[in-house]
Design a protein around this motif. Sequence first.
Motif, PDB file in Angstrom:
ATOM      1  N   LYS A 193       0.867  -1.178   0.000  1.00 23.20           N
ATOM      2  CA  LYS A 193       0.000   0.000   0.000  1.00 23.20           C
ATOM      3  C   LYS A 193       0.908   1.233   0.000  1.00 23.20           C
ATOM      4  O   LYS A 193       2.005   1.207   0.543  1.00 23.20           O
ATOM      5  N   GLY A 194       0.420   2.304  -0.621  1.00 23.38           N
ATOM      6  CA  GLY A 194       1.250   3.510  -0.654  1.00 23.38           C
ATOM      7  C   GLY A 194       0.421   4.739  -0.929  1.00 23.38           C
ATOM      8  O   GLY A 194      -0.714   4.653  -1.381  1.00 23.38           O
ATOM      9  N   THR A 195       1.021   5.899  -0.656  1.00 21.42           N
ATOM     10  CA  THR A 195       0.354   7.174  -0.934  1.00 21.42           C
ATOM     11  C   THR A 195       1.271   8.025  -1.801  1.00 21.42           C
ATOM     12  O   THR A 195       2.423   8.280  -1.445  1.00 21.42           O
ATOM     13  N   ILE A 196       0.722   8.449  -2.936  1.00 23.67           N
ATOM     14  CA  ILE A 196       1.471   9.247  -3.903  1.00 23.67           C
ATOM     15  C   ILE A 196       0.767  10.597  -4.049  1.00 23.67           C
ATOM     16  O   ILE A 196      -0.459  10.662  -4.062  1.00 23.67           O
ATOM     17  N   ALA A 197       1.552  11.669  -4.190  1.00 22.90           N
ATOM     18  CA  ALA A 197       0.969  13.010  -4.308  1.00 22.90           C
ATOM     19  C   ALA A 197       1.159  13.582  -5.704  1.00 22.90           C
ATOM     20  O   ALA A 197       2.236  13.480  -6.285  1.00 22.90           O
ATOM     21  N   THR A 198       0.088  14.167  -6.233  1.00 25.27           N
ATOM     22  CA  THR A 198       0.153  14.899  -7.501  1.00 25.27           C
ATOM     23  C   THR A 198      -1.093  15.767  -7.643  1.00 25.27           C
ATOM     24  O   THR A 198      -2.160  15.387  -7.173  1.00 25.27           O
ATOM     25  N   GLY A 199      -0.950  16.925  -8.275  1.00 27.39           N
ATOM     26  CA  GLY A 199      -2.111  17.780  -8.531  1.00 27.39           C
ATOM     27  C   GLY A 199      -2.690  17.543  -9.910  1.00 27.39           C
ATOM     28  O   GLY A 199      -3.599  18.236 -10.335  1.00 27.39           O
ATOM     29  N   SER A 200      -2.151  16.546 -10.631  1.00 26.05           N
ATOM     30  CA  SER A 200      -2.551  16.323 -12.020  1.00 26.05           C
ATOM     31  C   SER A 200      -3.480  15.122 -12.154  1.00 26.05           C
ATOM     32  O   SER A 200      -3.156  14.019 -11.707  1.00 26.05           O
ATOM     33  N   LEU A 201      -4.626  15.327 -12.797  1.00 26.59           N
ATOM     34  CA  LEU A 201      -5.568  14.222 -13.027  1.00 26.59           C
ATOM     35  C   LEU A 201      -4.935  13.157 -13.922  1.00 26.59           C
ATOM     36  O   LEU A 201      -5.185  11.965 -13.776  1.00 26.59           O
ATOM     37  N   ARG A 202      -4.118  13.605 -14.872  1.00 25.12           N
ATOM     38  CA  ARG A 202      -3.455  12.671 -15.795  1.00 25.12           C
ATOM     39  C   ARG A 202      -2.502  11.738 -15.040  1.00 25.12           C
ATOM     40  O   ARG A 202      -2.507  10.524 -15.233  1.00 25.12           O
ATOM     41  N   ARG A 203      -1.690  12.315 -14.158  1.00 28.46           N
ATOM     42  CA  ARG A 203      -0.745  11.488 -13.387  1.00 28.46           C
ATOM     43  C   ARG A 203      -1.493  10.579 -12.422  1.00 28.46           C
ATOM     44  O   ARG A 203      -1.142   9.416 -12.250  1.00 28.46           O
ATOM     45  N   GLN A 204      -2.528  11.138 -11.785  1.00 31.12           N
ATOM     46  CA  GLN A 204      -3.328  10.354 -10.833  1.00 31.12           C
ATOM     47  C   GLN A 204      -3.917   9.125 -11.515  1.00 31.12           C
ATOM     48  O   GLN A 204      -3.800   7.998 -11.016  1.00 31.12           O
ATOM     49  N   LEU A 261      -5.307  16.985 -27.797  1.00 36.79           N
ATOM     50  CA  LEU A 261      -5.931  17.448 -26.555  1.00 36.79           C
ATOM     51  C   LEU A 261      -7.189  18.269 -26.833  1.00 36.79           C
ATOM     52  O   LEU A 261      -8.248  18.036 -26.246  1.00 36.79           O
ATOM     53  N   ARG A 262      -7.071  19.217 -27.752  1.00 33.68           N
ATOM     54  CA  ARG A 262      -8.194  20.120 -28.041  1.00 33.68           C
ATOM     55  C   ARG A 262      -9.400  19.351 -28.588  1.00 33.68           C
ATOM     56  O   ARG A 262     -10.528  19.577 -28.208  1.00 33.68           O
ATOM     57  N   GLU A 263      -9.115  18.411 -29.471  1.00 39.47           N
ATOM     58  CA  GLU A 263     -10.183  17.632 -30.097  1.00 39.47           C
ATOM     59  C   GLU A 263     -10.915  16.770 -29.061  1.00 39.47           C
ATOM     60  O   GLU A 263     -12.127  16.612 -29.109  1.00 39.47           O
ATOM     61  N   LEU A 264     -10.164  16.236 -28.089  1.00 41.04           N
ATOM     62  CA  LEU A 264     -10.766  15.379 -27.063  1.00 41.04           C
ATOM     63  C   LEU A 264     -11.517  16.179 -26.009  1.00 41.04           C
ATOM     64  O   LEU A 264     -12.608  15.817 -25.595  1.00 41.04           O
ATOM     65  N   GLU A 265     -10.897  17.260 -25.555  1.00 43.43           N
ATOM     66  CA  GLU A 265     -11.347  17.940 -24.342  1.00 43.43           C
ATOM     67  C   GLU A 265     -12.569  18.814 -24.488  1.00 43.43           C
ATOM     68  O   GLU A 265     -13.455  18.777 -23.657  1.00 43.43           O
ATOM     69  N   GLY A 266     -12.538  19.664 -25.477  1.00 45.05           N
ATOM     70  CA  GLY A 266     -13.593  20.658 -25.563  1.00 45.05           C
ATOM     71  C   GLY A 266     -13.668  21.489 -24.291  1.00 45.05           C
ATOM     72  O   GLY A 266     -14.738  21.708 -23.742  1.00 45.05           O
ATOM     73  N   GLY A 267     -12.509  21.915 -23.774  1.00 43.69           N
ATOM     74  CA  GLY A 267     -12.494  22.838 -22.637  1.00 43.69           C
ATOM     75  C   GLY A 267     -12.663  22.204 -21.268  1.00 43.69           C
ATOM     76  O   GLY A 267     -12.807  22.892 -20.277  1.00 43.69           O
ATOM     77  N   CYS A 268     -12.652  20.880 -21.198  1.00 41.34           N
ATOM     78  CA  CYS A 268     -12.802  20.222 -19.886  1.00 41.34           C
ATOM     79  C   CYS A 268     -11.464  19.608 -19.494  1.00 41.34           C
ATOM     80  O   CYS A 268     -10.714  19.163 -20.345  1.00 41.34           O
ATOM     81  N   THR A 269     -11.164  19.618 -18.207  1.00 44.14           N
ATOM     82  CA  THR A 269      -9.916  19.009 -17.749  1.00 44.14           C
ATOM     83  C   THR A 269     -10.115  17.508 -17.626  1.00 44.14           C
ATOM     84  O   THR A 269     -11.050  17.074 -16.972  1.00 44.14           O
ATOM     85  N   ALA A 270      -9.250  16.744 -18.245  1.00 44.13           N
ATOM     86  CA  ALA A 270      -9.409  15.283 -18.206  1.00 44.13           C
ATOM     87  C   ALA A 270      -8.034  14.629 -18.184  1.00 44.13           C
ATOM     88  O   ALA A 270      -7.041  15.257 -18.540  1.00 44.13           O
ATOM     89  N   PRO A 271      -7.971  13.367 -17.754  1.00 42.70           N
ATOM     90  CA  PRO A 271      -6.685  12.650 -17.741  1.00 42.70           C
ATOM     91  C   PRO A 271      -6.257  12.251 -19.159  1.00 42.70           C
ATOM     92  O   PRO A 271      -6.579  11.177 -19.641  1.00 42.70           O
ATOM     93  N   ILE A 272      -5.548  13.169 -19.814  1.00 40.64           N
ATOM     94  CA  ILE A 272      -5.126  12.957 -21.202  1.00 40.64           C
ATOM     95  C   ILE A 272      -3.610  13.062 -21.284  1.00 40.64           C
ATOM     96  O   ILE A 272      -3.013  14.011 -20.773  1.00 40.64           O
ATOM     97  N   GLY A 273      -2.992  12.088 -21.932  1.00 38.29           N
ATOM     98  CA  GLY A 273      -1.550  12.130 -22.170  1.00 38.29           C
ATOM     99  C   GLY A 273      -1.302  12.054 -23.662  1.00 38.29           C
ATOM    100  O   GLY A 273      -2.084  11.448 -24.397  1.00 38.29           O
ATOM    101  N   ALA A 274      -0.209  12.687 -24.133  1.00 38.59           N
ATOM    102  CA  ALA A 274       0.100  12.630 -25.562  1.00 38.59           C
ATOM    103  C   ALA A 274       1.578  12.901 -25.777  1.00 38.59           C
ATOM    104  O   ALA A 274       2.158  13.785 -25.139  1.00 38.59           O
ATOM    105  N   LEU A 275       2.177  12.117 -26.669  1.00 36.02           N
ATOM    106  CA  LEU A 275       3.591  12.331 -26.992  1.00 36.02           C
ATOM    107  C   LEU A 275       3.839  12.035 -28.461  1.00 36.02           C
ATOM    108  O   LEU A 275       3.555  10.936 -28.936  1.00 36.02           O
TER     109      LEU A 275
END
Length: 304
Positions: free
Chosen positions: A117-128, A228-242
Motif C-alpha cells: 500500500k502507498g500514498t502518492i501526491a500529484t495535482g494532475s488528473l493525468r498522473r493520478q 488534446l483540443r479535439e478530445l477535451e472541448g475545454g474540460c480538464t481530463a486525464p489525457i496524455g500525448a507524446l
Amino acid sequence: MESRTIRIGTRDSELALWQAHTVQNKLENLGHTTTLVPVKSTGDIVLDKPLYELGITGIFTKTLDIAMINNDIDIAVHSMKDVPTALPKGIVEAAVLERANTKDILLHKGLDFLDAKGTIATGSLRRQAQWLHKYPNHQVVDLRGNVNTRMQKLKDSDWNGAIFAAAGLERINLKPKEYLDLDWMVPAPAQGAMLVVAKEKDTYCLEALSHLDHADSKICVHIEREFLRELEGGCTAPIGALAEIEGDQIHFTGVLFSLDGKDKIEVSKTIKLEDNKNFGIHCAQEVLNNGGKKLMKKIKASLK
C-alpha cells in the motif's frame, strides 16, 4: 530599424523565472534590449484547491494574458503544457523553444511500497489516473504549488512519493540522485516545451522571437495539443500525448483515462513527417470513436 525594450512577463516562481531568463538571454544575444516583469498568478496564490476545482483552464497563464492585453508586458513565457489550446483573442504563439526532457519522474523515500500500500501526491488528473491504473491499491492525494513548495510538502509529509515533470527539476537543478523514471507514463501534451506568446499585431516582437523557434519541437507539440483540443472541448481530463520525430517519421501515442484509472483508451500511430497536418485530430477522433465520447461525458459529469 525600430529598437525598443521588450518587456518579458513571467510568473515569479523559480522555474518560471528560469524560463524567462532563458528567453531573455537568447533575445539579448540577438541584440535586443529586454526587461523582466514578474507577475503573480491566481494559480500560485490559491493553493488549497485542486486545479480542476478552480474551474479555469489556463489559470497560470490568465494573469499574464491580462497583463499583455493591458499593455503592461510585450511577451510572456510559459511552460507550454500550462497553456490552454485556445489563446485569447489578439495573442498568438510566437516561439516554441527546443523541447527538454518529456518524462514524468517519481521522487520517493524508498521504493518498497510499490508492491504494497502507498500514498502518492500529484495535482494532475493525468498522473493520478495513470498511477492508479498501474497501482490500483495505492492512494493518490492532491499536491499543489510551485516545484519548490511541492518538494517541501513531500519532505514534510508521510507520503511515499510525489510525481514531477523531469524538465522542471532539471532546469533549476533540483533533480535528486534518487528518483524513478516513469517511462510508462504518457506525459502531458507539450510537456518539457516552453512557449513564448506575443500580441498578434506586434511585428517587432514576433520577428525577434521567430529566431527562437525550434521546428521539430513545434511540430510535435502542435500534434499533441491538437489531440488534446479535439478530445477535451475545454474540460480538464486525464489525457496524455507524446509525438516524437525519428528520421522522416512521426510516432504518436495518445491516451485517455477515467479519473480512477480503471478505463484506458490508447492510440498509437506512425506516419510520414510530411503528412502531419491534422494528425493529432485524427488520432483523437479514433479515441472518441473507441469509447472516448462516453468516457469524456462521464468525466465532465463527475468534475461538475
